[in-house]
Design a protein around this motif. Structure first.
Motif, PDB file in Angstrom:
ATOM      1  N   ALA A 260      10.239   0.733   9.966  1.00 45.55           N
ATOM      2  CA  ALA A 260       9.556   1.958   9.513  1.00 45.55           C
ATOM      3  C   ALA A 260      10.284   2.559   8.315  1.00 45.55           C
ATOM      4  O   ALA A 260       9.643   2.993   7.346  1.00 45.55           O
ATOM      5  CB  ALA A 260       9.482   2.967  10.656  1.00 45.55           C
ATOM      6  N   ASN A 261      11.619   2.554   8.360  1.00 47.24           N
ATOM      7  CA  ASN A 261      12.388   3.101   7.230  1.00 47.24           C
ATOM      8  C   ASN A 261      12.164   2.305   5.957  1.00 47.24           C
ATOM      9  O   ASN A 261      12.008   2.877   4.876  1.00 47.24           O
ATOM     10  CB  ASN A 261      13.885   3.136   7.569  1.00 47.24           C
ATOM     11  CG  ASN A 261      14.231   4.392   8.346  1.00 47.24           C
ATOM     12  OD1 ASN A 261      13.648   5.449   8.100  1.00 47.24           O
ATOM     13  ND2 ASN A 261      15.143   4.274   9.286  1.00 47.24           N
ATOM     14  N   ILE A 262      12.148   0.982   6.101  1.00 49.83           N
ATOM     15  CA  ILE A 262      11.916   0.129   4.923  1.00 49.83           C
ATOM     16  C   ILE A 262      10.548   0.455   4.310  1.00 49.83           C
ATOM     17  O   ILE A 262      10.369   0.460   3.101  1.00 49.83           O
ATOM     18  CB  ILE A 262      11.991  -1.376   5.325  1.00 49.83           C
ATOM     19  CG1 ILE A 262      13.433  -1.734   5.648  1.00 49.83           C
ATOM     20  CG2 ILE A 262      11.431  -2.271   4.226  1.00 49.83           C
ATOM     21  CD1 ILE A 262      13.607  -3.111   6.258  1.00 49.83           C
ATOM     22  N   LEU A 263       9.608   0.773   5.164  1.00 45.73           N
ATOM     23  CA  LEU A 263       8.245   1.059   4.688  1.00 45.73           C
ATOM     24  C   LEU A 263       8.102   2.497   4.163  1.00 45.73           C
ATOM     25  O   LEU A 263       7.032   2.911   3.742  1.00 45.73           O
ATOM     26  CB  LEU A 263       7.246   0.807   5.819  1.00 45.73           C
ATOM     27  CG  LEU A 263       7.066  -0.679   6.183  1.00 45.73           C
ATOM     28  CD1 LEU A 263       6.388  -0.817   7.542  1.00 45.73           C
ATOM     29  CD2 LEU A 263       6.263  -1.389   5.107  1.00 45.73           C
ATOM     30  N   GLY A 264       9.176   3.277   4.257  1.00 45.37           N
ATOM     31  CA  GLY A 264       9.129   4.628   3.662  1.00 45.37           C
ATOM     32  C   GLY A 264       8.827   5.733   4.652  1.00 45.37           C
ATOM     33  O   GLY A 264       8.339   6.806   4.258  1.00 45.37           O
ATOM     34  N   ALA A 265       9.112   5.508   5.945  1.00 43.15           N
ATOM     35  CA  ALA A 265       8.797   6.533   6.954  1.00 43.15           C
ATOM     36  C   ALA A 265       9.527   7.849   6.662  1.00 43.15           C
ATOM     37  O   ALA A 265      10.690   7.846   6.290  1.00 43.15           O
ATOM     38  CB  ALA A 265       9.208   6.036   8.340  1.00 43.15           C
TER      39      ALA A 265
ATOM     40  N   PRO B 292       4.134  12.663   3.025  1.00 41.06           N
ATOM     41  CA  PRO B 292       4.983  12.170   4.118  1.00 41.06           C
ATOM     42  C   PRO B 292       4.250  11.147   4.995  1.00 41.06           C
ATOM     43  O   PRO B 292       3.024  11.187   5.091  1.00 41.06           O
ATOM     44  CB  PRO B 292       5.305  13.446   4.912  1.00 41.06           C
ATOM     45  CG  PRO B 292       4.247  14.427   4.548  1.00 41.06           C
ATOM     46  CD  PRO B 292       3.758  14.072   3.180  1.00 41.06           C
ATOM     47  N   ILE B 293       5.036  10.248   5.573  1.00 39.76           N
ATOM     48  CA  ILE B 293       4.436   9.224   6.465  1.00 39.76           C
ATOM     49  C   ILE B 293       5.056   9.349   7.854  1.00 39.76           C
ATOM     50  O   ILE B 293       6.278   9.365   8.008  1.00 39.76           O
ATOM     51  CB  ILE B 293       4.719   7.787   5.983  1.00 39.76           C
ATOM     52  CG1 ILE B 293       4.461   7.653   4.479  1.00 39.76           C
ATOM     53  CG2 ILE B 293       3.854   6.790   6.734  1.00 39.76           C
ATOM     54  CD1 ILE B 293       4.805   6.255   3.956  1.00 39.76           C
ATOM     55  N   LEU B 294       4.200   9.435   8.839  1.00 34.44           N
ATOM     56  CA  LEU B 294       4.647   9.471  10.233  1.00 34.44           C
ATOM     57  C   LEU B 294       4.289   8.138  10.887  1.00 34.44           C
ATOM     58  O   LEU B 294       3.108   7.761  10.909  1.00 34.44           O
ATOM     59  CB  LEU B 294       3.969  10.632  10.974  1.00 34.44           C
ATOM     60  CG  LEU B 294       4.192  10.713  12.482  1.00 34.44           C
ATOM     61  CD1 LEU B 294       5.671  10.937  12.812  1.00 34.44           C
ATOM     62  CD2 LEU B 294       3.358  11.848  13.094  1.00 34.44           C
TER      63      LEU B 294
ATOM     64  N   LYS C 122       0.830  -1.214   0.000  1.00 27.63           N
ATOM     65  CA  LYS C 122       0.000   0.000   0.000  1.00 27.63           C
ATOM     66  C   LYS C 122       0.863   1.262   0.000  1.00 27.63           C
ATOM     67  O   LYS C 122       0.630   2.188  -0.769  1.00 27.63           O
ATOM     68  CB  LYS C 122      -0.928   0.011   1.229  1.00 27.63           C
ATOM     69  CG  LYS C 122      -2.090  -0.974   1.137  1.00 27.63           C
ATOM     70  CD  LYS C 122      -3.102  -0.537   0.109  1.00 27.63           C
ATOM     71  CE  LYS C 122      -4.099  -1.602  -0.279  1.00 27.63           C
ATOM     72  NZ  LYS C 122      -5.166  -1.822   0.659  1.00 27.63           N
ATOM     73  N   LEU C 123       1.888   1.254   0.833  1.00 26.80           N
ATOM     74  CA  LEU C 123       2.705   2.471   0.954  1.00 26.80           C
ATOM     75  C   LEU C 123       3.647   2.666  -0.240  1.00 26.80           C
ATOM     76  O   LEU C 123       4.288   3.700  -0.361  1.00 26.80           O
ATOM     77  CB  LEU C 123       3.496   2.451   2.266  1.00 26.80           C
ATOM     78  CG  LEU C 123       2.633   2.489   3.540  1.00 26.80           C
ATOM     79  CD1 LEU C 123       3.508   2.466   4.783  1.00 26.80           C
ATOM     80  CD2 LEU C 123       1.728   3.716   3.575  1.00 26.80           C
ATOM     81  N   SER C 124       3.713   1.656  -1.126  1.00 29.83           N
ATOM     82  CA  SER C 124       4.530   1.799  -2.331  1.00 29.83           C
ATOM     83  C   SER C 124       3.717   2.315  -3.513  1.00 29.83           C
ATOM     84  O   SER C 124       4.264   2.493  -4.602  1.00 29.83           O
ATOM     85  CB  SER C 124       5.139   0.445  -2.726  1.00 29.83           C
ATOM     86  OG  SER C 124       5.864  -0.082  -1.661  1.00 29.83           O
TER      87      SER C 124
END
Ligand code: FE2
Ligand code: FE2
Length: 359
Positions: A98-103, A82-84, A72-74
């Protein structure tokens, strides 16, 4: 052109899965923005397209949900938002995940409300500022320079330092140029979602005054006075305690007494810096009412100058149409309707002229 979500949406998408975690922050977000609450399965590209920020509160230790969340986040629609991440503790595993997921950022939650608001607000403001690159070069330059000027000027005033008019006049000339070349709408929409209230409100009052002045055909020098007066009209609030300015609720009567001191503070600050009387008048008298019931000097009728009357109108309109943590925003039409009932407070012929500027 700013992308559509920046112009119209004030939406924060929150993706949650764990009901057992504290969700108090959702009410906090709701005070400032419209919340779109969803879970991993239902989060969609449409949600991301209209969002200013995505907040994720899921169990990052649950390996089963990670692939779906990552997918979803890709989505390409997410790329500019931005993602928090809210994590129970800032452990190495949580941060890596979280970083891998794009935080874009993360915060250990639960945490004090002010910390949460600060992190959320910074992320949103950064995103709003990034979108300024899509405006015309003149508008972008006016917004960037004035943001710096407002932050520095209020900071200097708070520390009791002298305020130099040159930088402010320079940024106001850019605002006048941007407004006369490209109109008011785009650049005003581009600051509307900025989380820094002082900046947002100062710029909105300044923009409305410039546009109002242009509509009334005032001379260039007066236009400059109006814009500088607009951007600095609440400079006295630099001496108002921050906890009052940023209180995420209505003020108590006692707190109002302190808040109402800001025009007098403006007088002190501007006189110490030897500012023009016209600018001092705009800043000090934008809360005066024609019937004498305003503050700080209780001026009446003709004692209230034309520029102070115009500033009062721009200030009230900005206040009504702006969303605050304790009240929703109001449409321009509804705000003007209310202002047309404020006889005794505002100058009615000027309100009618202002209506033509903003509607
Ligand atoms: Fe004010
Ligand atoms: Fe104001």
């Amino acid at each position: 052109m700013v992308r559509e979500s920046m112009l119209t949406g004030q939406i924060v998408t929150i993706i949650c899965d764990e009901k057992k975690q504290s969700r108090k922050f959702i009410d906090l977000v709701r005070r400032y923005y419209t919340v779109n609450l969803t879970d991993i399965d239902h989060a969609s590209a449409e949600d991301f397209k209209k969002s200013l920020l995505i907040i994720v509160q899921v169990d990052l230790g649950n390996r089963q949900i990670i692939p779906a969340l990552k997918e979803k986040l890709s989505l390409p629609e997410r790329a500019n938002v931005p993602i928090l991440f809210l994590v129970p503790q800032l452990t190495r595993h949580a941060l890596v995940q979280a970083n891998i997921l794009g935080a874009t950022d993360y915060i250990a939650y639960p945490c004090p409300d002010n910390n949460f608001i600060q992190v959320m607000g910074d992320l949103i403001s950064r995103e709003v500022e990034k979108a300024w690159s899509k405006l015309s070069k003149t508008q972008e330059a006016a917004l960037k320079v004035s943001l710096k000027v407002v932050e520095e000027t209020f900071g200097n005033a708070r520390r009791g330092e002298i305020i130099s008019p040159d930088d402010i006049k320079n940024s106001c000339n850019m605002i006048i140029e941007a407004t006369s070349k490209d109109g008011l709408t785009d650049w005003m929409n581009a600051i509307r979602q900025h989380h820094n209230y002082t900046y947002r409100h100062s710029m909105m009052v300044c923009g409305y005054l410039v546009s109002f002045g242009m509509y009334l055909g005032v001379q260039r020098h007066d236009l400059q006075q109006l814009s500088v007066g607009g951007i600095l009209h609440d400079i006295g609030k630099s001496l108002t305690p921050l906890e009052l300015l940023e209180k995420p609720a209505r003020l108590t009567p006692e707190e109002w007494v302190i808040m109402k001191q800001h025009p007098s503070h403006s007088r002190t600050i501007m006189m110490e810096s030897n500012w023009d009387d016209v600018l001092i008048d705009i800043a000090v008298h934008h809360h005066e009412k024609l019937d004498g019931s305003g503050y700080p000097d209780g001026l009446q009728g003709t004692q209230v100058s034309d520029l102070a009357r115009m500033a009062a109108i721009a200030d009230v309109f900005s206040g009504l149409t702006d969303k605050r943590s304790y009240k929703p925003s109001m449409s321009s039409e509804a705000a003007i309707d209310i202002m047309l009932t404020m006889e005794g407070h505002l100058d009615m012929p000027l309100v009618k002229a202002f209506r033509a500027v903003v509607l």
